[in-house]
Design an enzyme around this catalytic site. Structure first.
Site, PDB file in Angstrom:
ATOM      1  N   GLU A  58     -24.333  66.831 -22.405  1.00 15.93           N
ATOM      2  CA  GLU A  58     -25.217  66.213 -23.109  1.00 15.93           C
ATOM      3  C   GLU A  58     -24.922  66.692 -24.943  1.00 15.93           C
ATOM      4  OE1 GLU A  58     -28.892  65.687 -22.024  1.00 15.93           O
ATOM      5  OE2 GLU A  58     -28.425  66.209 -20.002  1.00 15.93           O
ATOM      6  N   GLU A  67     -19.235  71.181 -30.432  1.00 17.24           N
ATOM      7  CA  GLU A  67     -18.662  70.408 -31.670  1.00 17.24           C
ATOM      8  C   GLU A  67     -19.242  69.327 -32.149  1.00 17.24           C
ATOM      9  OE1 GLU A  67     -16.965  71.643 -28.930  1.00 17.24           O
ATOM     10  OE2 GLU A  67     -16.439  73.411 -29.898  1.00 17.24           O
TER      11      GLU A  67
HETATM   12  N1  CAA Z   1     -32.368  56.727 -30.088  1.00 24.27           N
HETATM   13  C1  CAA Z   1     -32.291  55.351 -30.338  1.00 24.27           C
HETATM   14  N2  CAA Z   1     -31.228  54.782 -30.945  1.00 24.27           N
HETATM   15  C2  CAA Z   1     -30.340  55.507 -31.439  1.00 24.27           C
HETATM   16  C3  CAA Z   1     -30.281  56.882 -31.260  1.00 24.27           C
HETATM   17  C4  CAA Z   1     -31.560  57.401 -30.494  1.00 24.27           C
HETATM   18  N3  CAA Z   1     -31.320  58.970 -30.345  1.00 24.27           N
HETATM   19  N4  CAA Z   1     -29.063  57.616 -31.793  1.00 24.27           N
HETATM   20  C5  CAA Z   1     -28.322  56.666 -32.420  1.00 24.27           C
HETATM   21  N5  CAA Z   1     -29.049  55.322 -32.217  1.00 24.27           N
HETATM   22  C6  CAA Z   1     -28.737  54.179 -32.671  1.00 24.27           C
HETATM   23  C7  CAA Z   1     -28.174  54.048 -34.219  1.00 24.27           C
HETATM   24  O1  CAA Z   1     -29.347  53.798 -34.979  1.00 24.27           O
HETATM   25  C8  CAA Z   1     -27.321  52.808 -34.151  1.00 24.27           C
HETATM   26  O2  CAA Z   1     -28.164  51.842 -34.362  1.00 24.27           O
HETATM   27  P1  CAA Z   1     -27.638  50.498 -35.402  1.00 24.27           P
HETATM   28  O3  CAA Z   1     -26.341  50.197 -34.804  1.00 24.27           O
HETATM   29  O4  CAA Z   1     -28.680  49.678 -35.188  1.00 24.27           O
HETATM   30  O5  CAA Z   1     -27.607  51.322 -36.706  1.00 24.27           O
HETATM   31  C9  CAA Z   1     -26.628  52.768 -32.992  1.00 24.27           C
HETATM   32  O6  CAA Z   1     -27.455  53.531 -31.906  1.00 24.27           O
HETATM   33  C10 CAA Z   1     -25.494  53.830 -32.718  1.00 24.27           C
HETATM   34  O7  CAA Z   1     -25.655  55.141 -33.263  1.00 24.27           O
HETATM   35  P2  CAA Z   1     -24.703  56.073 -34.357  1.00 24.27           P
HETATM   36  O8  CAA Z   1     -24.169  55.516 -35.436  1.00 24.27           O
HETATM   37  O9  CAA Z   1     -25.300  57.606 -34.371  1.00 24.27           O
HETATM   38  O10 CAA Z   1     -23.629  56.279 -33.143  1.00 24.27           O
HETATM   39  P3  CAA Z   1     -22.329  56.959 -33.272  1.00 24.27           P
HETATM   40  O11 CAA Z   1     -21.090  56.275 -32.663  1.00 24.27           O
HETATM   41  O12 CAA Z   1     -22.245  57.582 -34.506  1.00 24.27           O
HETATM   42  O13 CAA Z   1     -22.529  58.417 -32.393  1.00 24.27           O
HETATM   43  C11 CAA Z   1     -22.151  60.421 -31.438  1.00 24.27           C
HETATM   44  C12 CAA Z   1     -21.612  59.435 -32.135  1.00 24.27           C
HETATM   45  C13 CAA Z   1     -23.268  61.030 -31.719  1.00 24.27           C
HETATM   46  C14 CAA Z   1     -20.867  61.470 -31.372  1.00 24.27           C
HETATM   47  C15 CAA Z   1     -22.605  59.855 -30.101  1.00 24.27           C
HETATM   48  O14 CAA Z   1     -21.632  59.242 -29.451  1.00 24.27           O
HETATM   49  C16 CAA Z   1     -22.764  60.984 -29.194  1.00 24.27           C
HETATM   50  O15 CAA Z   1     -23.966  61.598 -28.956  1.00 24.27           O
HETATM   51  N6  CAA Z   1     -21.880  61.247 -28.346  1.00 24.27           N
HETATM   52  C17 CAA Z   1     -21.922  62.375 -27.241  1.00 24.27           C
HETATM   53  C18 CAA Z   1     -22.435  61.698 -25.794  1.00 24.27           C
HETATM   54  C19 CAA Z   1     -22.761  62.539 -24.819  1.00 24.27           C
HETATM   55  O16 CAA Z   1     -23.713  63.453 -25.332  1.00 24.27           O
HETATM   56  N7  CAA Z   1     -22.574  62.489 -23.533  1.00 24.27           N
HETATM   57  C20 CAA Z   1     -22.925  63.477 -22.580  1.00 24.27           C
HETATM   58  C21 CAA Z   1     -23.638  62.426 -21.423  1.00 24.27           C
HETATM   59  S1  CAA Z   1     -24.187  63.842 -20.125  1.00 24.27           S
HETATM   60  C22 CAA Z   1     -23.643  63.087 -18.677  1.00 24.27           C
HETATM   61  O17 CAA Z   1     -23.511  61.614 -18.833  1.00 24.27           O
HETATM   62  C23 CAA Z   1     -23.570  63.837 -17.205  1.00 24.27           C
HETATM   63  C24 CAA Z   1     -24.876  63.889 -16.824  1.00 24.27           C
HETATM   64  O18 CAA Z   1     -25.132  63.721 -15.762  1.00 24.27           O
HETATM   65  C25 CAA Z   1     -25.912  64.889 -17.577  1.00 24.27           C
END
Ligand code: CAA
Length: 395
Positions: free
Chosen positions: A363, A367
């Site tokens: 999640e 980093e």
């Molecule tokens: N709610 C709604 N919309 C959101 C949002 C949120 N929390 N966060 C971002 N958005 C929207 C943004 O507003 C943006 O919209 P627009 O294009 O209209 O401007 C769009 O989504 C893209 O957002 P970002 O520009 O913030 O995206 P990013 O590419 O910069 O994100 C990152 C980078 C923060 C690293 C993201 O990729 C991230 O959080 N990565 C980690 C993923 C993760 O936590 N994975 C674990 C999953 S757990 C799992 O899968 C296993 C399980 O079973 C538990």
């Protein structure tokens, strides 16, 4: 500003604490040693009403607020991380996201069965080549009449073998100027679905984790959540809910470390005095207390923001980042305090040490949250108001 928990909160906390002590803790050492998850615990969580916490009564839930969900996660993880993971995946990532993004018909179709545990939900974003870099996922959805055809694979999926339905994030197939993300509720009984458990995990061994596969899997169009193009936002908002449950659960690990150290510090004597009298041990205890108390403030704040319908992406990232780091530090110190006994599963602290490490990866890695916090501070990242929020809770 009111920091007091209500009488209802205290009752929910007590109920979750008792459930953890009576239903999760017995046999946990064996299940952890044998890497065996117990499906019955999940069923009992449903029967106890735990899986319906924070789901409005009109959808079959308990109608309690979002702070209640945090309290339940804290108390469940005090017993074992594997139980809290169920809440993160079923309640946080799946049910609350459905509550936020589903149409009224979709909510009525799925939430009542999820709230009672008749159906179990999970979340499928991560792929072999798309972890932190979630936008890089390769699972495709091809439009075909009134359906979409899914192809791809997901990994590190909690409850892969148990969940009845998955919130799956994919990309629309075909040529598009930029990727079009889509989100579906996918029933595991659909032809073309398969799963495989992952073995050899460092921690959360009493939990079920695996891979899931879609091979020409036909999902009806009425299982699309939001619109075409909403998929990434849905994934990120699911993580707002999931990270809340991880952050609150992490406080439970710290409490469990304190529980274990409290009795060990008083039982174990060195040079004629309890080791709890030693100042270096006291320093470690104080750090745990600070982690627990600061951690509660961080997640209570997020719970409050959920209650009033505010976006909380930044705040939940902070809570998840700090609480998980503090839980791992607490578990490491708890092992230190227990000396050689802490290195054996005769005492629970080595399990806390292994279990708390995972939460610094899933999640959003430690980093990713570090970078995200700096980006907010420097103005490279800012949160726009959301088109869809959770239904606010009546005060
Ligand atoms: N709610 C709604 N919309 C959101 C949002 C949120 N929390 N966060 C971002 N958005 C929207 C943004 O507003 C943006 O919209 P627009 O294009 O209209 O401007 C769009 O989504 C893209 O957002 P970002 O520009 O913030 O995206 P990013 O590419 O910069 O994100 C990152 C980078 C923060 C690293 C993201 O990729 C991230 O959080 N990565 C980690 C993923 C993760 O936590 N994975 C674990 C999953 S757990 C799992 O899968 C296993 C399980 O079973 C538990």
């Amino acid at each position: 500003m009111d920091f007091a928990l209500t009488a209802e909160h205290e009752l929910i906390r007590e109920m979750a604490y008792k459930f953890g002590m009576q239903e999760i803790l017995p046999g946990i050492q064996e299940r952890d040693r044998e890497a065996r998850s117990d499906r019955q615990i999940l069923e009992k969580m449903g029967q106890a009403g735990i899986l319906g916490v924070s789901i409005p009564a009109k959808y079959g839930g308990s109608g309690t607020d979002y702070i209640s969900l945090g309290l339940v996660c804290e108390e469940l993880e005090r017993a074992d991380t594997s139980a809290r993971v169920v809440m993160s995946v079923h309640s946080g990532l799946h049910s609350l996201t459905l509550l936020q993004w589903g149409t009224e018909e979709q909510k009525m179709r799925w939430l009542p069965k999820l709230a009672t545990g008749e159906k179990v939900g999970a979340f499928a974003l991560t792929e072999p080549n798309a972890g932190s870099d979630a936008v890089n996922l390769r699972t495709t959805a091809r439009k075909d009449g009134d359906s979409y055809i899914l192809n791809g694979e997901k990994t590190w999926i909690s409850l892969a073998d148990y969940a009845d339905q998955f919130l799956v994030i994919a990309k629309l197939a075909g040529d598009h100027p930029k990727p079009v993300f889509v989100a579906f509720i996918v029933d595991r009984n659909l032809p073309g679905f398969s799963s495989r458990p992952l073995k050899g995990k460092l921690g959360v061994r009493a939990g079920n984790t695996g891979q899931i596969f879609f091979e020409e899997l036909r999902v009806p169009a009425d299982c699309l959540l939001g619109e075409e193009g909403d998929g990434f936002k849905i994934a990120m908002s699911a993580l707002d809910h999931g990270r809340y449950t991880v952050a609150s659960g992490a406080v439970g690990i710290i409490t469990a470390c304190l529980d274990a150290c409290d009795s060990y510090c008083k039982d174990r004597k060195v040079q004629g005095e309890e080791i709890g009298r030693k100042q270096l041990v006291q320093q470690m205890i104080s750090n745990m207390v600070a982690g627990r108390d600061i951690g509660r403030l961080l997640y209570y704040q997020v719970g409050w923001m959920k209650n009033v319908g505010l976006r909380h992406t930044r705040e939940v990232s902070m809570a998840k980042w700090q609480n998980c780091a503090n839980a791992f530090k607490a578990a490491n110190d708890a092992v230190e305090i227990h000396g050689a006994y802490g290195y054996s599963d005769e005492f629970p602290v080595e399990r806390y040490f292994r279990n708390s490490r995972g939460a610094m990866i899933y999640e959003g890695t430690h980093e990713i949250h570090t970078i995200v916090q700096a980006e907010y501070e420097l103005g490279y990242r800012c949160d726009k108001p959301l088109s869809k929020t959770l239904p606010p809770v009546e005060p």
